[in-house]
Design an enzyme around this catalytic site. Structure first.
Site, PDB file in Angstrom:
ATOM      1  N   ARG A   1     129.154  40.543  30.683  1.00 39.76           N
ATOM      2  CA  ARG A   1     128.886  41.605  31.665  1.00 39.76           C
ATOM      3  C   ARG A   1     128.778  41.080  33.102  1.00 39.76           C
ATOM      4  O   ARG A   1     128.583  41.864  34.030  1.00 39.76           O
ATOM      5  CB  ARG A   1     127.608  42.351  31.277  1.00 39.76           C
ATOM      6  CG  ARG A   1     127.716  43.012  29.904  1.00 39.76           C
ATOM      7  CD  ARG A   1     126.417  43.669  29.483  1.00 39.76           C
ATOM      8  NE  ARG A   1     126.526  44.267  28.158  1.00 39.76           N
ATOM      9  CZ  ARG A   1     125.505  44.772  27.468  1.00 39.76           C
ATOM     10  NH1 ARG A   1     124.284  44.751  27.989  1.00 39.76           N
ATOM     11  NH2 ARG A   1     125.685  45.294  26.282  1.00 39.76           N
TER      12      ARG A   1
ATOM     13  N   ARG B   1     113.228  52.411  30.293  1.00 35.08           N
ATOM     14  CA  ARG B   1     113.300  51.701  29.025  1.00 35.08           C
ATOM     15  C   ARG B   1     112.647  52.592  27.973  1.00 35.08           C
ATOM     16  O   ARG B   1     112.604  53.803  28.106  1.00 35.08           O
ATOM     17  CB  ARG B   1     112.570  50.353  29.122  1.00 35.08           C
ATOM     18  CG  ARG B   1     112.993  49.501  30.301  1.00 35.08           C
ATOM     19  CD  ARG B   1     112.205  48.220  30.366  1.00 35.08           C
ATOM     20  NE  ARG B   1     112.310  47.597  31.679  1.00 35.08           N
ATOM     21  CZ  ARG B   1     111.739  46.450  32.008  1.00 35.08           C
ATOM     22  NH1 ARG B   1     110.999  45.809  31.128  1.00 35.08           N
ATOM     23  NH2 ARG B   1     111.876  45.937  33.214  1.00 35.08           N
TER      24      ARG B   1
ATOM     25  N   LYS C   1     110.979  33.523  31.866  1.00 36.78           N
ATOM     26  CA  LYS C   1     112.363  33.766  31.461  1.00 36.78           C
ATOM     27  C   LYS C   1     113.361  32.970  32.296  1.00 36.78           C
ATOM     28  O   LYS C   1     114.563  33.148  32.139  1.00 36.78           O
ATOM     29  CB  LYS C   1     112.681  35.260  31.592  1.00 36.78           C
ATOM     30  CG  LYS C   1     111.783  36.165  30.774  1.00 36.78           C
ATOM     31  CD  LYS C   1     112.224  37.610  30.923  1.00 36.78           C
ATOM     32  CE  LYS C   1     111.109  38.501  31.381  1.00 36.78           C
ATOM     33  NZ  LYS C   1     111.508  39.905  31.487  1.00 36.78           N
TER      34      LYS C   1
ATOM     35  N   PRO D   1     117.170  38.439  27.597  1.00 38.25           N
ATOM     36  CA  PRO D   1     116.375  37.443  26.868  1.00 38.25           C
ATOM     37  C   PRO D   1     114.977  37.295  27.463  1.00 38.25           C
ATOM     38  O   PRO D   1     114.797  37.341  28.678  1.00 38.25           O
ATOM     39  CB  PRO D   1     117.185  36.152  27.046  1.00 38.25           C
ATOM     40  CG  PRO D   1     118.568  36.597  27.322  1.00 38.25           C
ATOM     41  CD  PRO D   1     118.430  37.880  28.082  1.00 38.25           C
ATOM     42  N   GLU D   2     113.994  37.150  26.583  1.00 41.39           N
ATOM     43  CA  GLU D   2     112.621  36.925  27.019  1.00 41.39           C
ATOM     44  C   GLU D   2     112.259  35.468  26.753  1.00 41.39           C
ATOM     45  O   GLU D   2     113.111  34.650  26.414  1.00 41.39           O
ATOM     46  CB  GLU D   2     111.700  37.915  26.300  1.00 41.39           C
ATOM     47  CG  GLU D   2     112.072  39.377  26.610  1.00 41.39           C
ATOM     48  CD  GLU D   2     111.184  40.392  25.924  1.00 41.39           C
ATOM     49  OE1 GLU D   2     109.996  40.090  25.674  1.00 41.39           O
ATOM     50  OE2 GLU D   2     111.659  41.500  25.623  1.00 41.39           O
TER      51      GLU D   2
ATOM     52  N   HIS E   1     135.118  35.392  27.667  1.00 39.37           N
ATOM     53  CA  HIS E   1     134.361  35.636  28.894  1.00 39.37           C
ATOM     54  C   HIS E   1     133.789  34.346  29.479  1.00 39.37           C
ATOM     55  O   HIS E   1     132.725  34.357  30.092  1.00 39.37           O
ATOM     56  CB  HIS E   1     133.242  36.636  28.614  1.00 39.37           C
ATOM     57  CG  HIS E   1     133.726  37.947  28.060  1.00 39.37           C
ATOM     58  ND1 HIS E   1     134.456  38.836  28.811  1.00 39.37           N
ATOM     59  CD2 HIS E   1     133.611  38.480  26.811  1.00 39.37           C
ATOM     60  CE1 HIS E   1     134.756  39.899  28.067  1.00 39.37           C
ATOM     61  NE2 HIS E   1     134.257  39.709  26.855  1.00 39.37           N
TER      62      HIS E   1
END
Length: 289
Positions: free
Chosen positions: A117, A273, A61, A2-3, A96
């Site tokens: 994750r 990336r 962030k 997320p940004e 999770h």
């Protein structure tokens, strides 16, 4: 990951549903979710129980929940898949679910940290002495973001000119400017018609200000529609996805026509990336403009 817009959407949700509430119980269900907390899960739960959350804050962030009347904050690392959800107490546990925070105000909702994750987590940290916004000490090195009213454009431009790097690297350097990640860097560069490998030393003051303006615009537009979601891993506190992926001009549009000139967009590997750009509108250049 997320940004800024995605994190700000979560922050606003927490401000609405969590600020001012007092913690009555904490369950740490996975040790990795508190691995950044020096005392471990039991210490995290014990120190947080009985505390009242203040207004959530964000820098770039990074998101944190200050504790009222304490020089401490709960810092949230969302990582690749972390979610801070406000759920009814009776709602089934997520597969999770890593941390549960209960409140004693009768509102019938609880705060859950869910992370598929397990790259993210929550941790308690001291506040930087004298910090007006209660900045946690572990992120004191993080620069202000372009949506921050105190962001210094002049200082940023001078830092760009002095730093021997390229423009996209500079946009992602959290010690120079925070909150901009790979998606919004590509979007801002496309709007500014700048190649991602443009040397920062060639940027004039008007060009750097223009680029900042585009970064602000694209993040504000993303914020207005809940951020960018490419899968179910990023959601707001109510479990809803953002819709800005439908408005992206550069990121993820390989071989699709440039919305400005019609030339097929390209993707190139970049620092583990990808960079997406128009080969006609964003030509490599070392000439100042």
């Amino acid at each position: 990951m997320p940004e800024l817009p995605e994190v700000e959407v979560v922050r606003r949700g927490l401000e609405r549903w969590v600020a001012g509430r007092t913690v009555t119980a904490v369950e740490v269900l996975h040790p990795r979710a508190v691995r950044r907390h020096a005392g471990g899960g039991a210490d995290f739960a014990a120190r947080l129980t009985g505390e009242t959350f203040g207004v959530p804050r964000r820098r770039g962030k990074y998101l944190w929940l200050p504790l009222e009347e304490r020089e401490l904050s709960v810092l949230g690392h969302l990582g690749m898949s972390g979610q801070l959800l406000v759920q009814p107490e009776a709602a089934p546990d997520e597969k999770h679910l890593r941390i549960r925070v209960r409140f004693g105000d009768g509102a019938g909702t609880e705060l859950r940290f869910v992370d598929q994750r397990t790259f993210g987590g929550l941790s308690l940290h001291e506040t930087v002495p004298g910090s007006a916004d209660g900045l946690p000490d572990v992120i004191a090195h993080i620069a202000r973001d372009p949506l921050d009213p105190l962001f210094d454009e002049t200082a940023y431009h001078l830092a760009l000119r002095a730093k021997r790097t390229t423009v996209k690297r500079a946009l992602l350097d959290q010690s120079l400017i925070s909150g901009v990640g790979n998606i919004y860097a590509d979007e801002a560069l496309w709007r500014a018609k700048l190649h991602y490998e443009r040397p920062t030393s060639t940027l004039t003051r008007p060009r750097s200000v223009e680029l900042l303006g585009h970064a602000r615009d694209v993040m504000n537009e993303a914020l207005a529609v809940g951020g960018t979601s490419f899968d179910s891993l990023y959601v707001n506190v109510n479990g809803e996805s953002g819709y800005f992926d439908r408005s992206l001009d550069a990121y993820g549009r390989e071989d699709e026509p440039c919305r400005r000139c019609g030339t097929p967009m390209r993707r190139r590997p970049w620092m583990n990336r990808s960079s997406y750009f128009c080969p006609r509108c964003q030509r490599p250049s070392r000439v100042s403009s």
